[in-house]
Motif scaffolding. Structure first.
Motif, PDB file in Angstrom:
ATOM      1  N   VAL A  26       0.842  -1.229   0.255  1.00 32.97           N
ATOM      2  CA  VAL A  26       0.187  -0.012   0.109  1.00 32.97           C
ATOM      3  C   VAL A  26       1.052   1.007  -0.474  1.00 32.97           C
ATOM      4  N   ALA A  27       0.098   2.544   0.092  1.00 37.07           N
ATOM      5  CA  ALA A  27       0.667   3.452   0.070  1.00 37.07           C
ATOM      6  C   ALA A  27       2.030   3.631   0.904  1.00 37.07           C
ATOM      7  N   GLN A  99      -6.688   4.224   0.874  1.00 34.31           N
ATOM      8  CA  GLN A  99      -6.223   4.487   1.618  1.00 34.31           C
ATOM      9  C   GLN A  99      -6.556   5.421   2.198  1.00 34.31           C
ATOM     10  N   THR A 102      -7.396   3.981   5.742  1.00 35.79           N
ATOM     11  CA  THR A 102      -6.119   2.631   6.283  1.00 35.79           C
ATOM     12  C   THR A 102      -5.091   3.392   7.701  1.00 35.79           C
ATOM     13  N   TYR A 104      -2.142   4.612   7.241  1.00 35.72           N
ATOM     14  CA  TYR A 104      -1.479   5.419   6.922  1.00 35.72           C
ATOM     15  C   TYR A 104      -2.256   6.675   6.605  1.00 35.72           C
ATOM     16  N   ASN A 192       0.798   9.838  -4.726  1.00 39.53           N
ATOM     17  CA  ASN A 192      -0.809   8.560  -4.568  1.00 39.53           C
ATOM     18  C   ASN A 192      -1.177   7.759  -5.628  1.00 39.53           C
ATOM     19  N   CYS A 199       0.054  -0.215  -8.057  1.00 39.99           N
ATOM     20  CA  CYS A 199      -0.050  -0.792  -6.915  1.00 39.99           C
ATOM     21  C   CYS A 199      -0.725  -2.421  -7.355  1.00 39.99           C
ATOM     22  N   HIS A 203      -6.162  -3.490  -4.810  1.00 38.91           N
ATOM     23  CA  HIS A 203      -5.541  -2.194  -3.296  1.00 38.91           C
ATOM     24  C   HIS A 203      -6.340  -1.257  -4.306  1.00 38.91           C
TER      25      HIS A 203
END
Length: 246
Positions: A26-27, A99, A102, A104, A192, A199, A203
């Motif tokens: 993920v990011a 994202q 999350t 993050y 992003n 990705c 995701h």
């Protein structure tokens, strides 16, 4: 942001970008530099990946106006062209929205204690008190507010050439926002968008593995090292974590 060349500068930019981003994660938590690499020299290739079917994803974090901004912005950062789908078609906007739900995006894994210093040199790392959720909320509101004040329309309602000029001003820091530095917002948005384009599809981005296909990346295949030194196109389709094939 300079105008796009007729034969599109995107492919070489995408090749270089992939070396900087873990494609099956993920990011990341860093806020990278600007996106001048977007206009690297093109490398024409004959294969044109087909656009994936249009999805009906409903955002869970962004409001309707914010969602319109994110979709419009990613469409300009990596635009669709004769070489294949762009970030919008690949689901980068969906990736970003996912994202935002999350740890993050809330900065849960970041050191978020003061002192904060917006003017700190880059080598000291991220120095703001804002997490990605806040950067997006404040940054989108600031850009749309500037657009409304100057044209009466939000960013998403502008034509593509105007959107490019506005993003160029944000990238260069020519627009002064009170709540968040324009360059920080632009940097996160570009980072992003890249991640959403490259990705694993698990995701939400890189739908149909179009990002991998455009640069000849094999994806999550167990072993392709025997092709690394051959200096020739990899002949097999990309494979996702789920086992889907491009």
């Amino acid at each position: 942001m300079p105008e796009h060349a007729p034969d599109n500068p995107r492919r070489d930019f995408l090749r270089k970008t992939l070396t900087l981003i873990p494609v099956v994660t993920v990011a990341s938590t860093g806020l990278g530099a600007g996106a001048s690499q977007l206009l690297a020299a093109p490398q024409q290739e004959p294969k044109v990946p087909a656009a994936p079917p249009a999805g009906k994803y409903q955002p869970t974090f962004f409001s309707a106006e914010e969602w319109a901004f994110v979709q419009a912005a990613v469409a300009r950062i990596i635009p669709a062209d004769a070489l294949g789908p762009g970030a919008l078609e690949a689901g980068a906007a969906e990736f970003i929205d996912r994202q935002m739900n999350t740890p993050y995006a809330t900065g849960a894994q970041w050191y978020m204690q003061g002192p904060f210093n917006a003017d700190a040199p880059p080598e000291l790392g991220y120095q703001l008190q804002l997490n990605p959720q806040q950067i997006y909320r404040l940054g989108i509101a600031a850009v749309d507010g500037w657009c409304k004040a100057n044209s009466g329309q939000v960013f998403a309602a502008q034509d593509s050439a105007t959107q490019d000029r506005i993003l160029g001003k944000v990238e260069a820091g020519e627009l002064a926002f009170e709540a968040v530095p324009a360059t920080v917002f632009f940097s996160l948005l570009v980072q992003n968008t890249r991640e959403g384009f490259f990705c694993d599809p698990i995701h939400g981005g890189n739908k149909g593995m179009v990002g991998w296909t455009q640069i000849g990346f094999p994806g999550a295949r167990a072993d392709f090292m025997d092709w690394v030194e051959r200096n020739e196109p990899y002949p097999f389709p990309a494979v996702s974590i789920r086992g889907e094939r491009a």
